[in-house]
Scaffold this motif. Structure first.
Motif, PDB file in Angstrom:
ATOM      1  N   THR A 157       0.854  -1.186   0.000  1.00 53.14           N
ATOM      2  CA  THR A 157       0.000   0.000   0.000  1.00 53.14           C
ATOM      3  C   THR A 157       0.883   1.226   0.000  1.00 53.14           C
ATOM      4  O   THR A 157       1.823   1.318   0.788  1.00 53.14           O
ATOM      5  N   ILE A 158       0.586   2.160  -0.883  1.00 54.28           N
ATOM      6  CA  ILE A 158       1.343   3.399  -1.005  1.00 54.28           C
ATOM      7  C   ILE A 158       0.415   4.576  -0.766  1.00 54.28           C
ATOM      8  O   ILE A 158      -0.707   4.611  -1.270  1.00 54.28           O
ATOM      9  N   ASP A 159       0.888   5.513   0.035  1.00 52.58           N
ATOM     10  CA  ASP A 159       0.168   6.765   0.252  1.00 52.58           C
ATOM     11  C   ASP A 159       0.713   7.788  -0.738  1.00 52.58           C
ATOM     12  O   ASP A 159       1.794   8.322  -0.557  1.00 52.58           O
ATOM     13  N   ALA A 160      -0.042   8.024  -1.798  1.00 50.00           N
ATOM     14  CA  ALA A 160       0.429   8.899  -2.871  1.00 50.00           C
ATOM     15  C   ALA A 160       0.613  10.336  -2.403  1.00 50.00           C
ATOM     16  O   ALA A 160       1.432  11.079  -2.960  1.00 50.00           O
ATOM     17  N   GLU A 176       3.310   4.538 -13.662  1.00 49.47           N
ATOM     18  CA  GLU A 176       2.052   4.489 -14.394  1.00 49.47           C
ATOM     19  C   GLU A 176       0.884   4.205 -13.461  1.00 49.47           C
ATOM     20  O   GLU A 176      -0.194   4.796 -13.593  1.00 49.47           O
ATOM     21  N   ALA A 177       1.098   3.308 -12.510  1.00 52.00           N
ATOM     22  CA  ALA A 177       0.040   2.996 -11.552  1.00 52.00           C
ATOM     23  C   ALA A 177      -0.298   4.218 -10.702  1.00 52.00           C
ATOM     24  O   ALA A 177      -1.464   4.510 -10.430  1.00 52.00           O
ATOM     25  N   LEU A 178       0.726   4.954 -10.277  1.00 53.35           N
ATOM     26  CA  LEU A 178       0.506   6.140  -9.468  1.00 53.35           C
ATOM     27  C   LEU A 178      -0.219   7.226 -10.259  1.00 53.35           C
ATOM     28  O   LEU A 178      -1.110   7.895  -9.745  1.00 53.35           O
ATOM     29  N   ASN A 179       0.169   7.387 -11.525  1.00 56.00           N
ATOM     30  CA  ASN A 179      -0.505   8.372 -12.364  1.00 56.00           C
ATOM     31  C   ASN A 179      -1.964   8.009 -12.575  1.00 56.00           C
ATOM     32  O   ASN A 179      -2.848   8.873 -12.583  1.00 56.00           O
ATOM     33  N   PHE A 180      -2.229   6.716 -12.747  1.00 55.48           N
ATOM     34  CA  PHE A 180      -3.603   6.263 -12.903  1.00 55.48           C
ATOM     35  C   PHE A 180      -4.410   6.599 -11.648  1.00 55.48           C
ATOM     36  O   PHE A 180      -5.521   7.119 -11.725  1.00 55.48           O
ATOM     37  N   LYS A 188      -4.544   6.698  -1.955  1.00 57.02           N
ATOM     38  CA  LYS A 188      -3.795   5.494  -1.617  1.00 57.02           C
ATOM     39  C   LYS A 188      -3.977   4.429  -2.681  1.00 57.02           C
ATOM     40  O   LYS A 188      -5.055   4.285  -3.257  1.00 57.02           O
ATOM     41  N   LEU A 189      -2.910   3.702  -2.940  1.00 63.56           N
ATOM     42  CA  LEU A 189      -2.936   2.591  -3.874  1.00 63.56           C
ATOM     43  C   LEU A 189      -2.660   1.302  -3.119  1.00 63.56           C
ATOM     44  O   LEU A 189      -1.656   1.197  -2.416  1.00 63.56           O
TER      45      LEU A 189
END
Length: 287
Positions: A157-160, A176-180, A188-189
């Motif tokens: 899990t990443i806190d953008a 790319e995942a973060l940009n999406f 959060k992803l």
């Protein structure tokens, strides 16, 4: 006081870290040691070499809103600063050139290890140096992770909102995942990558590099990565074991330090704690 350990890596065209530390030590003007990293002003407040190791104290110069002082019998009152004054958040560090490890004090409001690595990377403005601090995991989890020849799943899990530009540059797929997520308004992803239940099925070797990148990101920016678990097995006859990599960073906590009359932890006590941690980890911090 908590202490964490990091392996220092440098890009092949970078100077030796010791040469940068010598340059910092030789600059006697504190103002000239100041660098701005991610909109944060910091400097190496004190630096000296003792018995072959480098002892440092980094200070974050904080001019944002802060606490007041209070007693049991009086109301809280503010501090008075001059026009350039502010709060100084201290973080001690120890570098051992023989092993290539740096140990840092954890100060939630102070300078984090990732910021220290950027400070030392950009200190010599006439050179292009890149130093990276890679978190050291405790020996038990390192061994268990190495034994997992079949990686079945990893989840993170990443806190953008806590990520820096440097964090976002780590790998095309992750970017790319973060940009999406950003385009969808997500803060959060949560990503889970797994393979089916076939006995010999395993994630590709690429999974290992992604996991390493995430561990390194956590070491440099502890607020960005909220979860990192790896599930795997030694062989097809073994049961699956889940490893929490964020919970197994090499860490020691000292509870016997005493604050001075100004309620700060004295520098020599913090340096002593770092030396005690280094002595206790001698068998783990090897080249």
């Amino acid at each position: 006081m908590k202490v964490h350990a990091f392996k220092v890596d440098r890009r092949s065209d970078s100077a030796e870290l010791e040469s940068v530390l010598t340059q910092v030590e030789g600059e006697g003007n504190l103002r000239h040691r100041i660098r701005t990293i991610n909109s944060m002003e910091l400097r190496a407040e004190s630096i000296e070499r003792r018995d072959g190791i480098w002892l440092m104290d980094f200070v974050r110069i904080r001019t944002s809103a802060g606490p007041g002082r209070v007693s049991r019998d009086s109301e809280v009152e503010g501090f008075e600063f001059d026009v350039e004054g502010g709060f100084g958040e201290e973080t001690a560090a120890l570098y051992d050139p023989e092993t290539g490890y740096i140990l840092t004090q954890y100060n939630h409001h102070g300078v984090r290890a990732g910021i220290i690595s950027q400070y030392l990377s950009c200190y010599d403005e006439a050179s292009v140096n890149v130093f990276t601090f890679r978190p050291k995991l405790d020996l038990d989890v390192e061994r268990r992770l190495a034994r997992q020849s079949l990686t079945k799943k990893f989840a993170f899990t990443i806190d953008a909102t806590k990520m820096t530009a440097q964090d976002r540059a780590r790998g095309v797929s992750l970017s790319e995942a973060l940009n999406f997520g950003a385009n969808m308004g997500a803060d959060k992803l949560k990503i889970e990558v797994s393979v089916g239940s076939g006995q010999d099925r395993s994630l590709s070797d690429r999974a290992g590099s992604v996991i390493t990148d995430l561990v390194n990101m956590f070491g440099e920016n502890v607020d960005a990565v909220k979860k990192l678990e790896v599930s795997g097995k030694e062989d097809h006859d073994s049961s699956i074991e889940v490893l929490d990599l964020l919970g197994h960073r090499l860490c020691v906590q000292f509870n016997d330090l005493s604050t001075g009359p100004d309620l700060r932890l004295p520098r020599e006590q913090r340096w002593s704690a770092l030396e005690r941690a280094r002595n206790g980890w001698q068998s783990l911090l090897t080249i």
